[in-house]
Design an enzyme around this catalytic site. Structure first.
Site, PDB file in Angstrom:
ATOM      1  N   CYS A   4       0.853  -1.199   0.000  1.00 53.98           N
ATOM      2  CA  CYS A   4       0.000   0.000   0.000  1.00 53.98           C
ATOM      3  C   CYS A   4       0.885   1.243   0.000  1.00 53.98           C
ATOM      4  O   CYS A   4       1.748   1.414   0.865  1.00 53.98           O
ATOM      5  CB  CYS A   4      -0.907  -0.009   1.235  1.00 53.98           C
ATOM      6  SG  CYS A   4      -1.755   1.562   1.506  1.00 53.98           S
ATOM      7  N   HIS A  46      -4.015   0.656   8.517  1.00 53.02           N
ATOM      8  CA  HIS A  46      -4.561   0.464   7.179  1.00 53.02           C
ATOM      9  C   HIS A  46      -6.010   0.018   7.241  1.00 53.02           C
ATOM     10  O   HIS A  46      -6.318  -1.077   7.697  1.00 53.02           O
ATOM     11  CB  HIS A  46      -3.740  -0.580   6.406  1.00 53.02           C
ATOM     12  CG  HIS A  46      -4.239  -0.814   5.020  1.00 53.02           C
ATOM     13  ND1 HIS A  46      -3.745  -0.143   3.923  1.00 53.02           N
ATOM     14  CD2 HIS A  46      -5.228  -1.613   4.547  1.00 53.02           C
ATOM     15  CE1 HIS A  46      -4.409  -0.534   2.847  1.00 53.02           C
ATOM     16  NE2 HIS A  46      -5.310  -1.434   3.192  1.00 53.02           N
ATOM     17  N   ASN A  87     -13.417   9.764  -0.932  1.00 54.18           N
ATOM     18  CA  ASN A  87     -13.838   8.906  -2.030  1.00 54.18           C
ATOM     19  C   ASN A  87     -13.892   7.466  -1.544  1.00 54.18           C
ATOM     20  O   ASN A  87     -12.963   6.994  -0.874  1.00 54.18           O
ATOM     21  CB  ASN A  87     -12.863   9.024  -3.208  1.00 54.18           C
ATOM     22  CG  ASN A  87     -12.920  10.394  -3.857  1.00 54.18           C
ATOM     23  OD1 ASN A  87     -14.001  10.961  -4.051  1.00 54.18           O
ATOM     24  ND2 ASN A  87     -11.763  10.951  -4.186  1.00 54.18           N
ATOM     25  N   GLY A  93     -14.182   7.077  -7.727  1.00 54.71           N
ATOM     26  CA  GLY A  93     -12.834   7.265  -8.265  1.00 54.71           C
ATOM     27  C   GLY A  93     -11.740   7.075  -7.237  1.00 54.71           C
ATOM     28  O   GLY A  93     -10.654   7.648  -7.385  1.00 54.71           O
ATOM     29  N   HIS A  98      -6.467   3.044   0.871  1.00 51.18           N
ATOM     30  CA  HIS A  98      -6.122   3.278   2.291  1.00 51.18           C
ATOM     31  C   HIS A  98      -6.941   4.508   2.675  1.00 51.18           C
ATOM     32  O   HIS A  98      -6.777   5.572   2.050  1.00 51.18           O
ATOM     33  CB  HIS A  98      -4.611   3.516   2.423  1.00 51.18           C
ATOM     34  CG  HIS A  98      -4.125   3.738   3.835  1.00 51.18           C
ATOM     35  ND1 HIS A  98      -3.111   3.001   4.409  1.00 51.18           N
ATOM     36  CD2 HIS A  98      -4.506   4.650   4.769  1.00 51.18           C
ATOM     37  CE1 HIS A  98      -2.899   3.439   5.648  1.00 51.18           C
ATOM     38  NE2 HIS A  98      -3.730   4.449   5.886  1.00 51.18           N
ATOM     39  N   HIS A 100      -8.519   7.782   3.410  1.00 51.63           N
ATOM     40  CA  HIS A 100      -7.943   9.124   3.499  1.00 51.63           C
ATOM     41  C   HIS A 100      -9.014  10.159   3.236  1.00 51.63           C
ATOM     42  O   HIS A 100      -9.968   9.922   2.487  1.00 51.63           O
ATOM     43  CB  HIS A 100      -6.774   9.300   2.528  1.00 51.63           C
ATOM     44  CG  HIS A 100      -7.116   8.990   1.104  1.00 51.63           C
ATOM     45  ND1 HIS A 100      -7.208   7.700   0.627  1.00 51.63           N
ATOM     46  CD2 HIS A 100      -7.418   9.794   0.050  1.00 51.63           C
ATOM     47  CE1 HIS A 100      -7.530   7.729  -0.649  1.00 51.63           C
ATOM     48  NE2 HIS A 100      -7.675   8.992  -1.028  1.00 51.63           N
ATOM     49  N   HIS A 102      -9.545  14.073   1.879  1.00 54.11           N
ATOM     50  CA  HIS A 102      -8.934  15.202   1.182  1.00 54.11           C
ATOM     51  C   HIS A 102      -9.374  16.486   1.884  1.00 54.11           C
ATOM     52  O   HIS A 102     -10.574  16.683   2.113  1.00 54.11           O
ATOM     53  CB  HIS A 102      -9.427  15.278  -0.264  1.00 54.11           C
ATOM     54  CG  HIS A 102      -9.065  14.100  -1.114  1.00 54.11           C
ATOM     55  ND1 HIS A 102      -8.077  14.147  -2.079  1.00 54.11           N
ATOM     56  CD2 HIS A 102      -9.556  12.830  -1.162  1.00 54.11           C
ATOM     57  CE1 HIS A 102      -7.981  12.979  -2.681  1.00 54.11           C
ATOM     58  NE2 HIS A 102      -8.884  12.158  -2.146  1.00 54.11           N
TER      59      HIS A 102
HETATM   60  P1  5GP Z   1      -8.343   9.084  -4.104  1.00 53.97           P
HETATM   61  O1  5GP Z   1      -8.707   9.243  -5.550  1.00 53.97           O
HETATM   62  O2  5GP Z   1      -7.930   7.670  -3.774  1.00 53.97           O
HETATM   63  O3  5GP Z   1      -9.388   9.628  -3.182  1.00 53.97           O
HETATM   64  O4  5GP Z   1      -7.085  10.031  -3.878  1.00 53.97           O
HETATM   65  C1  5GP Z   1      -5.766   9.581  -3.907  1.00 53.97           C
HETATM   66  C2  5GP Z   1      -4.899  10.811  -3.871  1.00 53.97           C
HETATM   67  O5  5GP Z   1      -3.576  10.410  -3.536  1.00 53.97           O
HETATM   68  C3  5GP Z   1      -4.813  11.557  -5.208  1.00 53.97           C
HETATM   69  O6  5GP Z   1      -5.240  12.895  -5.030  1.00 53.97           O
HETATM   70  C4  5GP Z   1      -3.321  11.471  -5.576  1.00 53.97           C
HETATM   71  O7  5GP Z   1      -2.829  12.659  -6.174  1.00 53.97           O
HETATM   72  C5  5GP Z   1      -2.675  11.199  -4.245  1.00 53.97           C
HETATM   73  N1  5GP Z   1      -1.439  10.432  -4.319  1.00 53.97           N
HETATM   74  C6  5GP Z   1      -1.234   9.296  -5.032  1.00 53.97           C
HETATM   75  N2  5GP Z   1       0.018   8.841  -4.849  1.00 53.97           N
HETATM   76  C7  5GP Z   1       0.616   9.711  -3.990  1.00 53.97           C
HETATM   77  C8  5GP Z   1       1.923   9.769  -3.412  1.00 53.97           C
HETATM   78  O8  5GP Z   1       2.802   8.940  -3.651  1.00 53.97           O
HETATM   79  N3  5GP Z   1       2.177  10.814  -2.571  1.00 53.97           N
HETATM   80  C9  5GP Z   1       1.231  11.757  -2.275  1.00 53.97           C
HETATM   81  N4  5GP Z   1       1.594  12.742  -1.437  1.00 53.97           N
HETATM   82  N5  5GP Z   1       0.000  11.722  -2.800  1.00 53.97           N
HETATM   83  C10 5GP Z   1      -0.313  10.709  -3.645  1.00 53.97           C
HETATM   84 ZN    ZN Z   2      -2.273   1.291   3.723  1.00 53.23          ZN
END
Ligand code: 5GP
Ligand code: ZN
Length: 113
Positions: A4, A46, A87, A93, A98, A100, A102
């Site tokens: 992950c 996780h 999300n 999307g 993991h 999170h 935003h």
């Molecule tokens: P999701 O679409 O899963 O809600 O958002 C994943 C977010 O993680 C995206 O906004 C993407 O830009 C960010 N992201 C993906 N890989 C990395 C990484 O290696 N480092 C950081 N800081 N952000 C990441």
């Molecule tokens: Zn994880």
């Protein structure tokens, strides 16, 4: 989780710009920011997504929300305002499995909600 990407960031195997952290949660700058402030808040533990939040005992989700407000403060958007997005799954999307949140701000945000 071994493969992950966010667990690797938490273990400091992949570098990140940390905004705030404590024993349970960390906040990092998004690598591809969609607003002047774009921070990702996540638990060190996780969970694949919000859908697994039932694994937590009472109070932990509330602590995550309080931590998120502290992140907004640390990122300088608490007064100007910010949006928190989670999300969950394919139709939302979700790219990284993991949990999170935003935190977006630093400008007037358009969008759906
Ligand atoms: P999701 O679409 O899963 O809600 O958002 C994943 C977010 O993680 C995206 O906004 C993407 O830009 C960010 N992201 C993906 N890989 C990395 C990484 O290696 N480092 C950081 N800081 N952000 C990441
Ligand atoms: Zn994880």
């Amino acid at each position: 989780m071994d493969d992950c990407i966010f667990c690797k960031i938490i273990r400091e195997e992949i570098p990140s710009q940390r905004v705030l952290e404590d024993g349970e949660f960390i906040a990092i700058r998004d690598i591809a920011p969609k607003a002047p402030v774009h921070v990702l808040v996540m638990p060190r533990e996780h969970l694949a997504s919000l859908d697994e939040i039932g694994r937590w005992d009472g109070g932990r989700a509330e602590k995550l929300l309080h931590f998120t407000v502290a992140v907004a403060e640390a990122a300088g958007v608490r007064e100007s305002g910010y949006r928190v997005i989670i999300n969950v799954g394919p139709d939302a999307g979700q790219e990284v499995d993991h949990l999170h949140l935003h935190v977006l701000g630093g400008e007037r945000l358009g969008g759906l909600a």
